[in-house]
Design a protein around this motif. Structure first.
Motif, PDB file in Angstrom:
ATOM      1  N   LYS A  76      -3.033  -2.331  -4.557  1.00  8.56           N
ATOM      2  CA  LYS A  76      -4.852  -2.603  -4.355  1.00  8.56           C
ATOM      3  C   LYS A  76      -5.280  -3.883  -5.548  1.00  8.56           C
ATOM      4  O   LYS A  76      -6.023  -4.570  -5.265  1.00  8.56           O
ATOM      5  N   ALA A 120      -7.929  -3.937   0.807  1.00  5.24           N
ATOM      6  CA  ALA A 120      -9.454  -3.940   0.435  1.00  5.24           C
ATOM      7  C   ALA A 120     -10.161  -2.974   1.574  1.00  5.24           C
ATOM      8  O   ALA A 120     -11.282  -2.872   1.389  1.00  5.24           O
ATOM      9  N   SER A 121      -9.547  -2.335   2.585  1.00  2.87           N
ATOM     10  CA  SER A 121     -10.266  -1.730   3.488  1.00  2.87           C
ATOM     11  C   SER A 121     -10.623  -0.271   2.933  1.00  2.87           C
ATOM     12  O   SER A 121     -10.261   0.348   1.977  1.00  2.87           O
ATOM     13  N   LYS A 122     -11.632   0.461   3.656  1.00  3.49           N
ATOM     14  CA  LYS A 122     -12.314   1.547   3.116  1.00  3.49           C
ATOM     15  C   LYS A 122     -11.342   2.622   3.628  1.00  3.49           C
ATOM     16  O   LYS A 122     -11.047   3.679   3.020  1.00  3.49           O
ATOM     17  N   GLY A 123     -10.639   2.396   4.770  1.00  2.00           N
ATOM     18  CA  GLY A 123      -9.511   3.393   5.326  1.00  2.00           C
ATOM     19  C   GLY A 123      -8.504   3.653   4.281  1.00  2.00           C
ATOM     20  O   GLY A 123      -8.027   4.921   4.168  1.00  2.00           O
ATOM     21  N   ARG A 124      -8.085   2.761   3.603  1.00  4.57           N
ATOM     22  CA  ARG A 124      -6.723   2.899   2.748  1.00  4.57           C
ATOM     23  C   ARG A 124      -7.340   3.597   1.528  1.00  4.57           C
ATOM     24  O   ARG A 124      -6.418   4.543   1.191  1.00  4.57           O
ATOM     25  N   LYS A 125      -8.607   3.430   1.060  1.00  5.73           N
ATOM     26  CA  LYS A 125      -8.877   4.331   0.040  1.00  5.73           C
ATOM     27  C   LYS A 125      -9.039   5.877   0.397  1.00  5.73           C
ATOM     28  O   LYS A 125      -8.593   6.739  -0.552  1.00  5.73           O
ATOM     29  N   ILE A 126      -9.405   5.942   1.766  1.00  8.62           N
ATOM     30  CA  ILE A 126      -9.543   7.390   2.128  1.00  8.62           C
ATOM     31  C   ILE A 126      -7.911   7.885   2.284  1.00  8.62           C
ATOM     32  O   ILE A 126      -7.765   9.063   1.839  1.00  8.62           O
ATOM     33  N   HIS A 138      -5.347   7.139   0.539  1.00 11.46           N
ATOM     34  CA  HIS A 138      -5.207   7.170  -0.567  1.00 11.46           C
ATOM     35  C   HIS A 138      -5.338   8.742  -1.334  1.00 11.46           C
ATOM     36  O   HIS A 138      -4.761   9.274  -1.949  1.00 11.46           O
TER      37      HIS A 138
END
Length: 123
Positions: free
Chosen positions: A90, A31-37, A39
């Motif tokens: 995710k 759920a973290s924003k860092g993971r989205k970045i 990815h």
């Protein structure tokens, strides 16, 4: 565009960085924003892998087209499994099978890459 085909250094660097980014993203909190970045950055490296791999495929596949074609196919499957692991984790769906397929496809891709004439002479 000679820098894409004069050696395999660019291609190897892109897939090593992509695997490291993938592993970092895979073990981050879904759920973290860092993971989205991470990815999105790993998707950029997937594209760079495909561009450098396609350039090498076009330049060298005349010698052994079937083996280079199989390596290209398994490389695509490896990238596909990396993406499946990140997307399904995710959504909090099971990813065990995709981790196993990722490991198998990565092994086959690397084996073929090292076996082919422009790869490293390990075997």
């Amino acid at each position: 565009m000679d820098f894409l085909t004069n050696s395999t250094h660019l291609h190897i660097a892109t897939w090593v960085i992509a695997i490291v980014l993938f592993l970092i993203a895979a073990f981050m909190n879904p759920a973290s924003k860092g993971r989205k970045i991470m990815h999105m950055v790993s998707r950029l490296f997937y594209i760079l892998i495909l561009i450098s791999g396609l350039a090498l495929f076009i330049a060298y596949s005349s010698s052994d087209a079937m083996m280079y074609g199989l390596k290209f196919l398994f490389g695509l499957l490896t990238i596909g499994m990396m993406e499946m692991v990140l997307v399904r984790s995710k959504k909090q769906k099971p990813v065990t099978m995709f981790w196993a397929l990722f490991a198998v496809f990565l092994f086959i891709t690397m084996f073929l890459g090292f076996l082919l004439p422009i790869g490293l002479n390990l075997f």
